[in-house]
Design an enzyme around this catalytic site. Structure first.
Site, mmCIF file in Angstrom:
data_model
loop_
_atom_site.group_PDB
_atom_site.id
_atom_site.type_symbol
_atom_site.label_atom_id
_atom_site.label_comp_id
_atom_site.label_asym_id
_atom_site.label_seq_id
_atom_site.Cartn_x
_atom_site.Cartn_y
_atom_site.Cartn_z
ATOM 1 N N ALA A 1 0.916 -1.110 0.127
ATOM 2 C CA ALA A 1 0.218 0.167 -0.040
ATOM 3 C C ALA A 1 0.989 1.017 -0.119
ATOM 4 O O ALA A 1 2.100 1.038 1.108
ATOM 5 C CB ALA A 1 -0.954 0.061 1.627
ATOM 6 N N GLY B 1 0.926 -5.129 0.468
ATOM 7 C CA GLY B 1 -0.807 -5.104 0.156
ATOM 8 C C GLY B 1 -0.460 -5.981 -1.347
ATOM 9 O O GLY B 1 -1.430 -6.113 -1.812
ATOM 10 N N GLU C 1 -0.739 -9.135 -0.211
ATOM 11 C CA GLU C 1 -1.783 -9.467 -0.056
ATOM 12 C C GLU C 1 -2.908 -9.843 -1.014
ATOM 13 O O GLU C 1 -3.259 -10.611 -1.313
ATOM 14 C CB GLU C 1 -2.374 -8.354 0.547
ATOM 15 C CG GLU C 1 -1.904 -8.653 2.194
ATOM 16 C CD GLU C 1 -2.202 -7.093 3.207
ATOM 17 O OE1 GLU C 1 -2.453 -6.252 2.449
ATOM 18 O OE2 GLU C 1 -2.567 -7.187 4.010
ATOM 19 N N GLU D 1 4.496 -4.520 7.364
ATOM 20 C CA GLU D 1 4.092 -4.073 7.936
ATOM 21 C C GLU D 1 4.545 -3.852 9.507
ATOM 22 O O GLU D 1 4.244 -2.714 10.009
ATOM 23 C CB GLU D 1 1.882 -4.080 8.104
ATOM 24 C CG GLU D 1 1.876 -3.906 6.234
ATOM 25 C CD GLU D 1 1.935 -5.364 5.615
ATOM 26 O OE1 GLU D 1 2.198 -6.050 6.269
ATOM 27 O OE2 GLU D 1 0.898 -5.703 4.438
HETATM 28 C C1 LIG Z 1 -2.926 -3.134 2.472
HETATM 29 C C2 LIG Z 1 -3.685 -2.938 3.756
HETATM 30 C C3 LIG Z 1 -2.230 -3.266 4.461
HETATM 31 C C4 LIG Z 1 -0.929 -3.264 3.678
HETATM 32 C C5 LIG Z 1 -0.067 -1.833 3.838
HETATM 33 C C6 LIG Z 1 1.130 -1.804 2.990
HETATM 34 O O1 LIG Z 1 1.496 -2.956 2.463
HETATM 35 S S1 LIG Z 1 2.274 -1.242 3.892
HETATM 36 C C7 LIG Z 1 3.317 -0.676 2.684
HETATM 37 C C8 LIG Z 1 4.412 -2.391 3.068
HETATM 38 N N1 LIG Z 1 5.479 -2.234 2.077
HETATM 39 C C9 LIG Z 1 6.922 -1.761 2.580
HETATM 40 O O2 LIG Z 1 7.162 -2.125 3.820
HETATM 41 C C10 LIG Z 1 7.921 -2.246 1.275
HETATM 42 C C11 LIG Z 1 8.099 -0.553 1.699
HETATM 43 N N2 LIG Z 1 9.423 -0.484 0.605
HETATM 44 C C12 LIG Z 1 10.222 -0.872 0.816
HETATM 45 O O3 LIG Z 1 10.983 -0.959 1.894
HETATM 46 C C13 LIG Z 1 11.908 -0.219 -0.683
HETATM 47 O O4 LIG Z 1 11.145 0.669 -1.240
HETATM 48 C C14 LIG Z 1 12.056 -1.998 -1.052
HETATM 49 C C15 LIG Z 1 13.009 -3.161 -0.645
HETATM 50 C C16 LIG Z 1 11.188 -2.782 -1.664
HETATM 51 C C17 LIG Z 1 12.975 -1.647 -2.676
HETATM 52 O O5 LIG Z 1 14.492 -0.870 -1.878
HETATM 53 P P1 LIG Z 1 14.493 -0.159 -3.385
HETATM 54 O O6 LIG Z 1 15.718 0.932 -2.701
HETATM 55 O O7 LIG Z 1 15.093 -0.290 -4.452
HETATM 56 O O8 LIG Z 1 14.057 1.160 -3.335
HETATM 57 P P2 LIG Z 1 13.653 2.026 -3.095
HETATM 58 O O9 LIG Z 1 13.287 2.073 -2.093
HETATM 59 O O10 LIG Z 1 14.334 3.787 -3.517
HETATM 60 O O11 LIG Z 1 12.129 3.148 -3.631
HETATM 61 C C18 LIG Z 1 11.648 3.512 -5.279
HETATM 62 C C19 LIG Z 1 11.331 4.325 -4.836
HETATM 63 O O12 LIG Z 1 9.639 3.823 -4.516
HETATM 64 C C20 LIG Z 1 9.045 3.975 -2.642
HETATM 65 N N3 LIG Z 1 7.983 3.287 -2.229
HETATM 66 C C21 LIG Z 1 8.189 1.834 -2.497
HETATM 67 N N4 LIG Z 1 7.453 0.897 -1.748
HETATM 68 C C22 LIG Z 1 6.645 2.314 -1.302
HETATM 69 C C23 LIG Z 1 5.529 2.074 -0.905
HETATM 70 N N5 LIG Z 1 4.981 1.160 -0.246
HETATM 71 N N6 LIG Z 1 5.054 3.447 -0.029
HETATM 72 C C24 LIG Z 1 5.024 4.535 -0.900
HETATM 73 N N7 LIG Z 1 6.243 4.544 -2.129
HETATM 74 C C25 LIG Z 1 7.084 3.777 -1.812
HETATM 75 C C26 LIG Z 1 9.875 4.970 -2.411
HETATM 76 O O13 LIG Z 1 9.775 5.560 -1.279
HETATM 77 C C27 LIG Z 1 10.849 5.469 -3.642
HETATM 78 O O14 LIG Z 1 10.441 7.082 -3.785
HETATM 79 P P3 LIG Z 1 11.839 7.780 -3.433
HETATM 80 O O15 LIG Z 1 11.444 8.487 -2.301
HETATM 81 O O16 LIG Z 1 12.346 7.763 -5.023
HETATM 82 O O17 LIG Z 1 10.494 8.849 -4.573
#
Ligand SMILES: CCC/C=C/C(=O)SCCNC(=O)CCNC(=O)[C@H](O)C(C)(C)COP(=O)([O-])OP(=O)([O-])OC[C@H]1O[C@@H](n2cnc3c(N)ncnc32)[C@H](O)[C@@H]1OP(=O)([O-])[O-]
Length: 295
Positions: A103, A146, A149, A169
């Protein structure tokens, strides 16, 4: 005993002959554009018979983070493919780097409890699980939170060999909210689901397959083609009966064994009221491919 063995041998031969008579499944991926007025997704029809709808999540800058706009478009595309009688199955995919990284964290960072309740947060997420046609998730790269999911809401998951699944999460101070604690637990069991949800650790494609989360792992660059082939294979059968079969399998997740068996038996009986059941069995007896009409 010898007679029983003979009956089984002849039955097995019949089944093999029937399989050989199935229409050949195209291996070539072909697609033509449908609606391209989307902001966050792309839609195409694919396969030799143009009967597989493909939805590609297309928000590369945010690794396909599932913002409200994307989920609305996804729901609309699913409804369009659902209504389209020429479509037998749907493939949902992302990019090579990310199926979906969850998400949209930045979008929900300011949400309050009362906004979540009164705005019915995540209400737009249910369309995938409600879709009557089979949906195949073709997962390359990250399927996190998400994103994992969303893949689990689909009926079948094919994974590219570099895919990574996880429910991170917990590291954000929240918990899965679209099935991560429920669907994942039913699929991989309590211990593994608990480990994944409490640590946020990811698992790779091979482990996902071993656990039954993914049904097949293929090289990343062949994933979409394989998923479309699977959709085409499903599309060789009666769409009507496929829908009933999908409902019966899903019932296994939603009720007790006794209730599920009763539902299955009645649904099986119901197939005898369809023209396609008659055609399928008649075609077998007449040693010819079945021509299903979805009636
Ligand atoms: C629905 C029910 C409940 C669900 C809850 C959830 O899913 S909670 C979520 C659960 N998921 C997580 O916790 C995973 C969160 N993400 C990560 O941990 C890492 O991005 C990675 C490990 C997937 C990839 O690392 P990497 O170094 O290769 O890439 P990078 O990190 O540089 O990302 C590139 C760009 O994408 C952006 N972006 C990425 N994901 C999201 C997001 N969810 N949101 C918004 N933006 C996101 C990131 O900010 C960046 O933009 P910026 O700053 O350049 O404008």
């Amino acid at each position: 005993m010898a007679n029983i063995a003979k009956i089984f041998a002849s039955r097995a031969q019949c089944v093999l002959q029937a399989a050989a008579r199935q229409p050949q499944v195209a291996t070539r991926f072909s697609s033509s554009s449908t609606n391209n007025n989307w902001e966050y997704i792309k839609t195409e029809v694919a396969g030799e018979g143009k009967n597989v709808g493909v939805i590609t999540l297309n928000r590369p800058k945010a690794l396909n983070a599932l913002c409200n706009g994307l989920m609305k478009e996804l729901s609309t595309a699913l409804q369009q493919f659902s209504k389209d009688k020429t479509i037998s199955a749907i493939v949902l995919t992302g990019s090579e780097k990310a199926f979906a990284a969850g998400a949209d964290i930045k979008e929900m960072v300011g949400n309050t409890y009362s906004q979540c309740i009164q705005g019915n947060f995540l209400n737009d997420w249910t369309e995938v699980a409600r879709t009557q046609k089979p949906i195949i998730a073709a997962v390359n790269g990250y399927a996190l939170g998400g994103g994992c999911e969303l893949a689990m809401m689909c009926d079948i998951i094919y994974a590219g060999d570099k895919a990574k699944f996880g429910q991170p999460e917990i590291a954000l101070g929240t918990i899965p909210g679209a099935g991560g604690t429920q669907r994942l637990t039913r699929v991989v069991g309590k211990s593994k689901a608990m480990e994944m949800c409490l640590t946020g650790n990811m698992i790779g494609a091979q482990e996902a397959e071993k656990l039954g989360l993914a049904s097949k792992v293929v090289p990343a660059d062949q994933l979409l083609g394989e998923a479309v082939k699977l959709g085409e294979k499903i599309g060789t059968h009666s769409n009507l009966i496929v829908q009933l079969c999908k409902e019966a399998v899903n019932t296994a997740y939603e009720t007790t064994l006794q209730e599920g068996l009763k539902f299955e038996r009645r649904t099986f009986h119901a197939t005898f009221s369809t023209a396609d059941r008659k055609e399928g069995m008649t075609a077998f007896a007449e040693k010819r491919p079945a021509k299903f009409t979805n009636e």
